[in-house]
Write an enzyme that holds these catalytic residues in place. Structure first.
Site, short mmCIF file in Angstrom:
data_model
loop_
_atom_site.label_atom_id
_atom_site.label_comp_id
_atom_site.label_asym_id
_atom_site.label_seq_id
_atom_site.Cartn_x
_atom_site.Cartn_y
_atom_site.Cartn_z
N LYS A 45 0.86 -1.18 0.00
CA LYS A 45 0.00 0.00 0.00
C LYS A 45 0.90 1.23 0.00
O LYS A 45 1.91 1.28 0.70
CB LYS A 45 -0.89 -0.02 1.25
CG LYS A 45 -1.88 1.13 1.34
CD LYS A 45 -2.81 0.97 2.54
CE LYS A 45 -3.81 2.11 2.62
NZ LYS A 45 -4.79 1.94 3.71
N SER A 93 -9.65 2.09 2.88
CA SER A 93 -8.78 2.84 1.99
C SER A 93 -7.76 1.98 1.24
O SER A 93 -7.13 2.44 0.31
CB SER A 93 -8.03 3.90 2.81
OG SER A 93 -7.21 3.28 3.78
N SER A 134 -10.05 -0.26 7.08
CA SER A 134 -9.44 -0.12 5.75
C SER A 134 -8.71 -1.34 5.21
O SER A 134 -8.28 -1.33 4.07
CB SER A 134 -8.49 1.08 5.73
OG SER A 134 -9.22 2.28 5.74
#
EC number: 6.3.5.7
Length: 484
Positions: A76, A151, A175
């Site tokens: 990420k 997210s 997330s």
């Protein structure tokens, strides 16, 4: 090759069925071919990947391979990666190249894993749909009209679309778990302090926690073993022994006490999602577990409590982006105030600005007691609910998300509706306990996740409970059409 799980790739590498370079090239080719469809990876790193794969092959040849050596993954884009752009999905950091590796990145590299690239994400991890990214929305491989969740939406779409066998994510209010649910994956938010936050760009420091995303709980066990551990560079890291999470995967769930909170099955839960989740819990009853209804009365306050605490911490953390030292800087500022105003105004997106304003308001002199202090007091009550419940049961189960993935653009004009996407996940972060989401079926043709919550540092039990479900079901083996 791309159909294999992390555990299967690692075993095949050690058996000499193929090399790390071959498997890395196969995934890089899939990123080239399929990333334009999903927009999951924003910074591919093919040169570094092939160099790391060659180094892994040497380790394997020398008989020095660990359980993750030579296996590719994506990170990420919230984790600092030395010499590689780390944007956090924001224009503010579009030109920022990290001078060091985050602890998570370094530990997985030391374990011999191969970074294929950096995954798209909601800007500064603020979002539940991956629509707030400066680099455009990510599309869900199960339905390209749908969001992947957020997210960590890029991480989820990359693994679901078989662009990578695994990914790192972060979870501040859901997330990791919510995108895992919406993309048909397994995703784990560890106990707060289990995984180092050093080099992980901060959103809400008392809630943020890094964790793994993959297709199976067995893979999560391997990945968490590589990520977890005490780090002196993170003051919130906890010095707690890291077990071999794979050792207890096959324990029986006979006699396991499962608590089902009535608050997680009320108004707002899609009836089809409810049916899928109840059917998944029924599988455990058939395996000999004991199901009992419990109550977590204060979790109904999770959304308002979270949306005071998280923005308050964000407004403080994001004050460092001022156009002076690094990050986006506006053109020709007339004075220092203009530099601050325009750099922040142009560098941050709408959702980030909304949360900074909310957080600054909650921390302001006249309102601190009414909002921030009160929210922290209710947070303690939420934590007490979990502590009490987990004295009576071993794990807690319910839906990960109240609905399946919604369509891109469907909720962008309604922040409250968007915030309610995380209604079942937020309390877990507020309490600091670990939470797991595993694929449990489909509703309206889109994946549904089962959330399993445990006691502090009881990740091994969560992974065992999830793994037992995956041994008797095959939801985790389903592949989105067009990504076979």
């Amino acid at each position: 090759m791309h159909e294999k799980t992390v555990a299967e790739i690692a075993a095949a590498l050690r058996a000499g069925e193929f090399s790390s370079r071959e498997v890395t090239e196969a995934f890089l080719a899939r990123i080239d071919a399929l990333n334009p469809v999903t927009n999951a990876v924003i910074t591919p790193t093919p040169e570094q990947a092939l160099a790391a794969a060659d180094a892994a092959d040497q380790r394997i040849a020398a008989g020095e391979a660990g359980p993750l050596t030579g296996v590719p993954l994506v990170h990420k884009d919230i984790f600092c990666t030395q010499g590689v752009r780390t944007s956090c999905g924001s224009r503010m950091l579009d030109n920022f190249t990290a001078p060091y590796d985050a602890t998570v990145v370094g530990k997985l590299a030391d374990a011999g894993m191969v970074m294929l690239g950096k995954a798209n994400m909601d800007e500064f991890a603020m979002g539940s749909s991956n629509e707030t990214s400066y680099y455009g929305p990510v599309k869900n491989p199960w339905d390209l009209d749908a969001v992947p969740g957020g997210s960590s939406g890029g991480s989820a779409a990359a693994v679901a679309g078989r662009l990578a066998p695994a990914a790192t994510g972060t979870d501040t209010g859901g997330s990791i778990r919510q995108p895992a649910a919406l993309c048909g994956l397994s995703g784990l938010k560890p106990t707060y302090g289990r995984v180092s936050r050093y080099g992980m760009i901060a959103f809400a420091s008392s809630l943020d926690q890094g964790g793994p995303m993959a297709r199976t709980c067995e893979d999560l066990a391997l990945l968490l073993g590589g990520m977890a551990g005490f780090d002196t560079r993170d003051s919130t890291s906890v010095d707690h022994v890291v077990p071999d999470y794979t050792e207890t995967l096959n324990r029986s769930v006979k006699g396991l006490k499962i608590g089902v909170p009535k608050e997680f099955f009320g108004e707002g839960l899609d009836p089809e999602v409810r049916r899928v989740v109840e059917a998944a819990i029924e599988v455990y009853r058939e395996e000999g577990a004991e199901i009992r209804e419990i109550s977590l009365p204060n979790t109904r306050h999770s959304v308002p409590v979270y949306y005071v605490i998280a923005p308050a911490e964000a407004s403080s953390n994001l004050s460092r982006y001022d156009g002076v030292r690094y990050g986006y800087r506006c053109e020709d500022p007339s004075d220092l105030e203009d530099l601050y105003k325009r750099s922040r105004g142009e560098g941050f997106g709408e959702e980030v600005k909304r949360r900074i304003l909310v957080g600054t308001y909650a921390l302001s002199a006249g309102y601190y007691d009414a909002y921030y202090l009160k929210a922290q007091q209710v947070r303690r009550l939420i934590r007490d609910d979990f502590t009490r419940a987990l004295q009576a049961v071993d794990v807690i189960m319910g839906p990960t998300s109240p609905t399946v993935a919604f369509n891109i653009g469907e909720r962008t004009d309604d922040p409250v509706q968007m915030y309610l996407s995380d209604v079942y996940t937020l309390a877990v972060n507020l309490a600091g306990v670990p939470g797991l989401s595993i694929p449990a079926g489909f509703a309206q043709g889109r994946p549904v996740g089962l959330q399993i919550i445990g006691d502090y540092f009881d990740e091994a039990r969560l992974l065992n409970v999830g793994h037992k479900y995956q041994q008797v079901t095959d939801w985790h083996r389903q592949v989105p059409q067009g990504f076979e």
